[in-house]
Design a protein around this motif. Sequence first.
Motif, PDB file in Angstrom:
ATOM      1  N   VAL A 344       0.558  -1.302   0.550  1.00  0.00           N
ATOM      2  CA  VAL A 344      -0.023   0.253   0.335  1.00  0.00           C
ATOM      3  C   VAL A 344       0.912   1.395   0.086  1.00  0.00           C
ATOM      4  CG1 VAL A 344      -1.717  -0.790   1.141  1.00  0.00           C
ATOM      5  CG2 VAL A 344       0.315   0.356   2.946  1.00  0.00           C
ATOM      6  N   PRO A 345       0.589   2.313  -0.668  1.00  0.00           N
ATOM      7  CA  PRO A 345       0.741   3.755  -0.275  1.00  0.00           C
ATOM      8  C   PRO A 345       1.604   3.776   1.062  1.00  0.00           C
ATOM      9  CG  PRO A 345      -1.371   3.819  -1.568  1.00  0.00           C
ATOM     10  CD  PRO A 345      -0.995   2.578  -1.338  1.00  0.00           C
ATOM     11  N   SER A 346       2.729   4.485   1.601  1.00  0.00           N
ATOM     12  CA  SER A 346       3.634   4.432   2.362  1.00  0.00           C
ATOM     13  C   SER A 346       4.341   5.800   2.294  1.00  0.00           C
ATOM     14  CB  SER A 346       4.369   3.121   2.719  1.00  0.00           C
ATOM     15  OG  SER A 346       5.566   3.432   1.909  1.00  0.00           O
ATOM     16  N   SER A 347       4.101   6.438   3.821  1.00  0.00           N
ATOM     17  CA  SER A 347       5.273   7.275   4.123  1.00  0.00           C
ATOM     18  C   SER A 347       6.164   7.559   5.341  1.00  0.00           C
ATOM     19  CB  SER A 347       4.639   9.330   4.360  1.00  0.00           C
ATOM     20  OG  SER A 347       3.619   8.709   5.396  1.00  0.00           O
ATOM     21  N   GLU A 348       7.255   8.102   5.074  1.00  0.00           N
ATOM     22  CA  GLU A 348       7.828   8.470   7.024  1.00  0.00           C
ATOM     23  C   GLU A 348       7.731   9.213   7.801  1.00  0.00           C
ATOM     24  OE1 GLU A 348      11.832   7.216   5.371  1.00  0.00           O
ATOM     25  OE2 GLU A 348      11.584   5.245   4.968  1.00  0.00           O
ATOM     26  N   MET A 349       7.877   8.840   9.010  1.00  0.00           N
ATOM     27  CA  MET A 349       7.596  10.161   9.912  1.00  0.00           C
ATOM     28  C   MET A 349       8.223  10.009  10.944  1.00  0.00           C
ATOM     29  SD  MET A 349       3.521  11.760  11.435  1.00  0.00           S
ATOM     30  CE  MET A 349       2.922  11.459   9.081  1.00  0.00           C
ATOM     31  N   ALA A 350       8.735  11.421  11.751  1.00  0.00           N
ATOM     32  CA  ALA A 350       9.801  11.001  13.071  1.00  0.00           C
ATOM     33  C   ALA A 350       8.673  10.453  14.267  1.00  0.00           C
ATOM     34  CB  ALA A 350      10.416  12.066  13.679  1.00  0.00           C
ATOM     35  N   LYS A 351       9.326   9.876  14.540  1.00  0.00           N
ATOM     36  CA  LYS A 351       8.588   9.414  16.208  1.00  0.00           C
ATOM     37  C   LYS A 351       8.385  10.115  16.872  1.00  0.00           C
ATOM     38  CE  LYS A 351      10.904   4.520  15.394  1.00  0.00           C
ATOM     39  NZ  LYS A 351      11.878   3.270  16.042  1.00  0.00           N
ATOM     40  N   GLU A 352       7.036  11.307  16.675  1.00  0.00           N
ATOM     41  CA  GLU A 352       7.340  11.983  17.887  1.00  0.00           C
ATOM     42  C   GLU A 352       5.528  12.208  17.953  1.00  0.00           C
ATOM     43  OE1 GLU A 352       9.310  15.193  16.237  1.00  0.00           O
ATOM     44  OE2 GLU A 352       7.766  15.502  15.201  1.00  0.00           O
ATOM     45  N   ASP A 353       4.661  12.405  18.646  1.00  0.00           N
ATOM     46  CA  ASP A 353       3.472  12.167  19.164  1.00  0.00           C
ATOM     47  C   ASP A 353       2.798  13.717  18.632  1.00  0.00           C
ATOM     48  OD1 ASP A 353       3.608  10.424  21.442  1.00  0.00           O
ATOM     49  OD2 ASP A 353       3.054  12.055  22.246  1.00  0.00           O
ATOM     50  N   LYS A 354       1.857  13.458  17.451  1.00  0.00           N
ATOM     51  CA  LYS A 354       1.527  14.630  16.743  1.00  0.00           C
ATOM     52  C   LYS A 354      -0.490  14.419  16.946  1.00  0.00           C
ATOM     53  CE  LYS A 354       4.247  14.998  13.531  1.00  0.00           C
ATOM     54  NZ  LYS A 354       4.410  14.987  12.608  1.00  0.00           N
ATOM     55  N   ASN A 355      -0.858  15.552  16.966  1.00  0.00           N
ATOM     56  CA  ASN A 355      -2.216  15.737  16.366  1.00  0.00           C
ATOM     57  C   ASN A 355      -2.831  14.731  15.567  1.00  0.00           C
ATOM     58  OD1 ASN A 355      -4.720  17.336  14.676  1.00  0.00           O
ATOM     59  ND2 ASN A 355      -4.635  17.298  16.937  1.00  0.00           N
ATOM     60  N   ILE A 356      -3.548  14.612  15.773  1.00  0.00           N
ATOM     61  CA  ILE A 356      -4.254  14.069  14.430  1.00  0.00           C
ATOM     62  C   ILE A 356      -4.003  14.080  13.289  1.00  0.00           C
ATOM     63  CG2 ILE A 356      -6.615  13.797  15.469  1.00  0.00           C
ATOM     64  CD1 ILE A 356      -5.325  10.690  13.943  1.00  0.00           C
ATOM     65  N   VAL A 357      -5.100  15.484  13.192  1.00  0.00           N
ATOM     66  CA  VAL A 357      -5.049  15.759  12.247  1.00  0.00           C
ATOM     67  C   VAL A 357      -4.334  16.362  11.316  1.00  0.00           C
ATOM     68  CG1 VAL A 357      -6.482  18.312  10.498  1.00  0.00           C
ATOM     69  CG2 VAL A 357      -7.821  17.031  12.825  1.00  0.00           C
ATOM     70  N   ASP A 358      -2.936  16.985  12.237  1.00  0.00           N
ATOM     71  CA  ASP A 358      -1.252  16.737  11.165  1.00  0.00           C
ATOM     72  C   ASP A 358      -0.893  15.691  10.558  1.00  0.00           C
ATOM     73  OD1 ASP A 358      -1.552  19.805  12.022  1.00  0.00           O
ATOM     74  OD2 ASP A 358      -0.982  19.368  14.738  1.00  0.00           O
ATOM     75  N   PHE A 359      -1.040  14.547  11.433  1.00  0.00           N
ATOM     76  CA  PHE A 359      -0.683  13.253  11.286  1.00  0.00           C
ATOM     77  C   PHE A 359      -0.987  12.272   9.798  1.00  0.00           C
ATOM     78  CE2 PHE A 359      -1.277   8.993  11.097  1.00  0.00           C
ATOM     79  CZ  PHE A 359      -0.131   8.450  11.269  1.00  0.00           C
ATOM     80  N   ILE A 360      -1.997  12.829   9.489  1.00  0.00           N
ATOM     81  CA  ILE A 360      -2.640  12.523   8.815  1.00  0.00           C
ATOM     82  C   ILE A 360      -2.613  13.265   7.118  1.00  0.00           C
ATOM     83  CG2 ILE A 360      -5.089  10.896   9.154  1.00  0.00           C
ATOM     84  CD1 ILE A 360      -6.711  13.022   9.128  1.00  0.00           C
ATOM     85  N   VAL A 361      -2.634  14.489   7.463  1.00  0.00           N
ATOM     86  CA  VAL A 361      -2.246  15.245   6.508  1.00  0.00           C
ATOM     87  C   VAL A 361      -0.639  15.283   6.044  1.00  0.00           C
ATOM     88  CG1 VAL A 361      -2.160  18.047   5.593  1.00  0.00           C
ATOM     89  CG2 VAL A 361      -3.592  17.132   7.123  1.00  0.00           C
TER      90      VAL A 361
END
Length: 421
Positions: A344-361
Motif C-alpha cells: 500500500v502507499p507509504s510515507s515516513e515520519m519522525a517518532k513523536e506525538d502528533k495531533n491526528i489532523v496534522d498526522f494524516i495531512v
Amino acid sequence: MTNALMEDLKWRGLLYQQTDEKGLEELLSNEKISLYCGVDPTADSMHIGHIVPLLTLRRFQNHGHRPMLLVGGATGMIGDPSGRSEERILQTTDQIDDNVVGITKQMERIFDFNAENGAKMVNNNDWIGSLSIIEFLRDYGKLLGVNYMLAKDNVASRLEDGISFTEFSYMLIQAIDFNHLYNNYGCRVQIGGSDQWGNITTGLEIIRKTHEEETKAFGITIPLVTKADGTKFGKSAGGAVWLDAKKTSPYEFYQFWINTADADVIKYMKIFTFIEREEIEALEVSVQEEPHLRIGQKTLAEEMTRLVHGQEALDQAIRISQALFSGDLKTLSADEMRDAFKDVPSSEMAKEDKNIVDFIVEAGISSSKRQGREDVKNGAISLNGERVTDTAYEVSAEDRLEDQFTIVRRGRRNYSMVKFV
C-alpha cells in the motif's frame, strides 16, 4: 485401451508433445515405472511457473509410479539456453549449493517421500562433477553431430545473437542425465516444459546410441501456461510469484490465486490442483452461473496455498483476507499487518506525538487540515483498525506497531502505512 492417467492428463490439458504416445500408454498400462523431471538451481526458490511439470510428475506418483527429482547442481553451473535470448550470468558453487537446499525443501512439500513408491532426490553433480573434459568429449561428444545440435530450437533461436560453447553444450550434459538415470535407476520417462523438447529428445538419442538392446524410453512436454488473454502466466504486481514464503508471503500467494479471472480459474484448477474431474466440472457450473460467489477462485487459492505452504499458513492467509474485507484489523498481529499492507502507499515520519489532523495531512492521507478535520469528525479515519473521531486525538507510541509503523485507513478501502524513522 486408453490409460486412465494419460486420459486424465489430456483432459487437464497437460500434454503438449510426446515422443511415442502409443508406446507410453502401453507401458503405463502394464507396469509401474520410474520417471523424472529436472530443475536447475538458478535461484534459491522456484516460482509457480516451474511447478507445472513437477505437479504432473506428482500425478504419476498418485497412480503408483516412482518420481525422481533431479536438482541440477552441475547443469545449474552451465545455464540452459532454452527460452532465453542471452547468456545467463554464471553463479558460484556456493550460490548453487544454497539454491539446491532451498529447492529441495520445496520439493519435499509437493511429493511423498515415504510411500512404497516414494520420490527420490538426485543431484547431477554427483556424476557430472567427476567427469573429466576428455571423458566428456570421447564418451559423449562423439555421439552427436554439430548439425543435429544446431537444428534444435533452443540452439537455433540463439545463433543470430550468439551462443557460447558453454550453453551450446548444455543439451548434451542434460542428455547424460537421462542416460545415467536410465542405466542406474531404470528411469523410462523425462517430463519437462515445452521449451525442454530439444533437451529431452537429445537424451533419448544418447540412450539409443549407448545401448545395444532395444531401448524403451520416452519424453513428454507440458504446454506453456498462459492467461485467457494470451499474456504470460505467473506474474503479480510485485513480480514473480515464488514458492519461498520470504519472497512471496502465503497471504500474497493466496491473493494471487484469489484474483484469477473467471475465464482462467477452471483451466488453472485442472493444471495445478489434484481435485477430481467431477468436482472441477461442478465448480465450472458455479463459475458460469454464480460468478459473484467466486467459489472457484477460493477453492483454487485454498488448494494451492495448502499444498505449497501448509494448512497453518492457509489459515493465516484467510484470516488476513477476512480482516481486510471486514475492516476489522484488530484481529491481526503486527507481522500479519506488515504482510498484508506491504504494497500500500507509504510515507515516513519522525517518532513523536502528533495531533491526528496534522498526522494524516503530513502522511498525505488527507489533502488539507480542513479536509483532515472533516475526515476525522465523519469517522473516516482508523488507526490500526481503531476508528478515531476526536480531532484533538494525539497519535503516540501506543499507535505505533512494534514502534515501527501505523496502518491508516481512510474510508472503506483506502489504506496507507506510516513508517517511523
